[in-house]
Design a protein around this motif. Structure first.
Motif, mmCIF file in Angstrom:
data_model
loop_
_atom_site.group_PDB
_atom_site.id
_atom_site.type_symbol
_atom_site.label_atom_id
_atom_site.label_comp_id
_atom_site.label_asym_id
_atom_site.label_seq_id
_atom_site.Cartn_x
_atom_site.Cartn_y
_atom_site.Cartn_z
ATOM 1 N N VAL A 281 22.262 10.509 25.636
ATOM 2 C CA VAL A 281 23.256 9.501 26.016
ATOM 3 C C VAL A 281 23.193 9.258 27.528
ATOM 4 O O VAL A 281 23.238 8.113 28.002
ATOM 5 N N THR A 282 23.087 10.341 28.294
ATOM 6 C CA THR A 282 22.977 10.218 29.747
ATOM 7 C C THR A 282 21.727 9.436 30.126
ATOM 8 O O THR A 282 21.742 8.618 31.064
ATOM 9 N N ALA A 283 20.629 9.658 29.391
ATOM 10 C CA ALA A 283 19.384 8.936 29.667
ATOM 11 C C ALA A 283 19.544 7.448 29.388
ATOM 12 O O ALA A 283 18.999 6.611 30.124
ATOM 13 N N VAL A 284 20.291 7.091 28.343
ATOM 14 C CA VAL A 284 20.560 5.678 28.059
ATOM 15 C C VAL A 284 21.360 5.070 29.212
ATOM 16 O O VAL A 284 21.071 3.971 29.694
ATOM 17 N N TYR A 285 22.379 5.794 29.657
ATOM 18 C CA TYR A 285 23.204 5.324 30.780
ATOM 19 C C TYR A 285 22.354 5.083 32.028
ATOM 20 O O TYR A 285 22.449 4.030 32.675
ATOM 21 N N ARG A 286 21.514 6.061 32.364
ATOM 22 C CA ARG A 286 20.694 5.936 33.577
ATOM 23 C C ARG A 286 19.686 4.801 33.456
ATOM 24 O O ARG A 286 19.418 4.084 34.428
ATOM 25 N N LEU A 287 19.124 4.653 32.264
ATOM 26 C CA LEU A 287 18.152 3.587 32.045
ATOM 27 C C LEU A 287 18.815 2.222 32.243
ATOM 28 O O LEU A 287 18.252 1.329 32.887
ATOM 29 N N ALA A 288 20.014 2.081 31.681
ATOM 30 C CA ALA A 288 20.746 0.817 31.847
ATOM 31 C C ALA A 288 21.088 0.584 33.314
ATOM 32 O O ALA A 288 20.861 -0.506 33.854
ATOM 33 N N ARG A 289 21.637 1.606 33.954
ATOM 34 C CA ARG A 289 22.051 1.494 35.358
ATOM 35 C C ARG A 289 20.873 1.134 36.265
ATOM 36 O O ARG A 289 20.984 0.284 37.154
ATOM 37 N N ASP A 290 19.730 1.819 36.033
ATOM 38 C CA ASP A 290 18.561 1.583 36.889
ATOM 39 C C ASP A 290 18.000 0.174 36.741
ATOM 40 O O ASP A 290 17.212 -0.275 37.582
ATOM 41 N N HIS A 291 18.376 -0.505 35.651
ATOM 42 C CA HIS A 291 17.910 -1.882 35.446
ATOM 43 C C HIS A 291 19.036 -2.890 35.643
ATOM 44 O O HIS A 291 18.985 -4.014 35.136
ATOM 45 N N GLY A 292 20.076 -2.445 36.363
ATOM 46 C CA GLY A 292 21.123 -3.364 36.774
ATOM 47 C C GLY A 292 22.171 -3.686 35.730
ATOM 48 O O GLY A 292 22.955 -4.623 35.904
ATOM 49 N N ALA A 293 22.219 -2.921 34.640
ATOM 50 C CA ALA A 293 23.198 -3.187 33.584
ATOM 51 C C ALA A 293 24.347 -2.186 33.651
ATOM 52 O O ALA A 293 24.152 -1.017 34.001
ATOM 53 N N ARG A 294 25.509 -2.637 33.296
ATOM 54 C CA ARG A 294 26.640 -1.724 33.128
ATOM 55 C C ARG A 294 26.475 -0.988 31.807
ATOM 56 O O ARG A 294 25.728 -1.417 30.927
#
Length: 234
Positions: free
Chosen positions: A206-219
């Motif tokens: 779940v944390t990896a999904v969050y970081r992946l989204a964040r690193d690509h500019g998504a909330r």
């Protein structure tokens, strides 16, 4: 169906999840993503907000991470919503045993091997003492394609699997709280080392999904919901 190039001025919401989000057995218009889209339509902003259904039945965070990484990011979402079902902890635990992981423990690939998955989750027969001479055969046959064909095909159509997953059956085999065989273990009052190990894995994905989204500019938004037995015994 979805243009990779996001229209100018559109806020794109990408929904990840399993069958609850996908809308299993529902008409497409009644699926949760379409109901959310209709909310924005009624609010008069349908032309500015797009809701994408990226949920897949039986997926869990280990697979949702791969889906976002390999497919979802190509859609340039502004918001990634992960709908977390507590049964996902069991599925992540099982799939991790089959996955190819990188140095950070994140999946590179998870083979779609239903026989292998079945072997990991299949409950032991529980051979009575007077039939203990069959135990070596049970150990040898457990999880084989032949044994799975005999015992289970799908939950819906096979009475063997339904009966084996009852709480009474799990208790008889001393498997209540065993995250590998008890999908509802994370929803029970008992806390076990097995469940804790499962939570560690799901938290990582779940944390990896969050970081992946964040690193690509998504909330990022994490949504979870209880099972009926966690709310009321009836």
């Amino acid at each position: 169906e979805i243009a990779e190039a996001k229209p100018v001025g559109v806020f794109r919401i990408l929904l990840l999840g399993d069958s609850f989000t996908e809308g299993y057995r529902l008409p497409i218009e009644e699926s949760p993503p379409r109901r959310i889209a209709r909310y924005f339509e009624r609010a008069g902003c349908a032309d500015r907000i797009e809701v994408v259904n990226a949920a897949v039945a039986s997926y869990s965070p280990i697979l949702e991470y791969l889906l976002l990484k390999k497919v979802g990011l190509r859609l340039h979402p502004d918001l990634v919503v992960l709908n977390f079902d507590m049964g996902d902890v069991h599925e992540d635990f099982v799939r991790t045993k089959l996955a190819r992981l990188d140095v950070d423990g994140l999946p590179l690939a998870v083979p779609a091997d239903l026989i292998a998955e079945g072997a990991l989750v299949m409950l032991p027969w529980g051979t009575p003492d007077w039939l203990s001479f069959l135990t070596p055969w049970e150990t040898f046959a457990a999880g084989s394609a032949l044994e799975q064909a005999f015992h289970a095909t799908t939950v819906e159509h096979n009475p063997f699997r339904r009966s084996r997953l009852t709480l009474d059956r799990l208790r008889a085999l001393h498997l209540v709280g065993d995250i590998q065989h008890d999908p509802m273990a994370p929803t029970r009052e008992e806390e076990t080392a097995s469940v804790e190990a499962g939570w560690v894995l799901s938290s990582r994905y779940v944390t990896a999904v969050y970081r992946l989204a964040r690193d690509h500019g998504a909330r990022f938004l994490l949504v979870t919901y209880p099972y009926p037995h966690q709310v009321s015994a009836t």
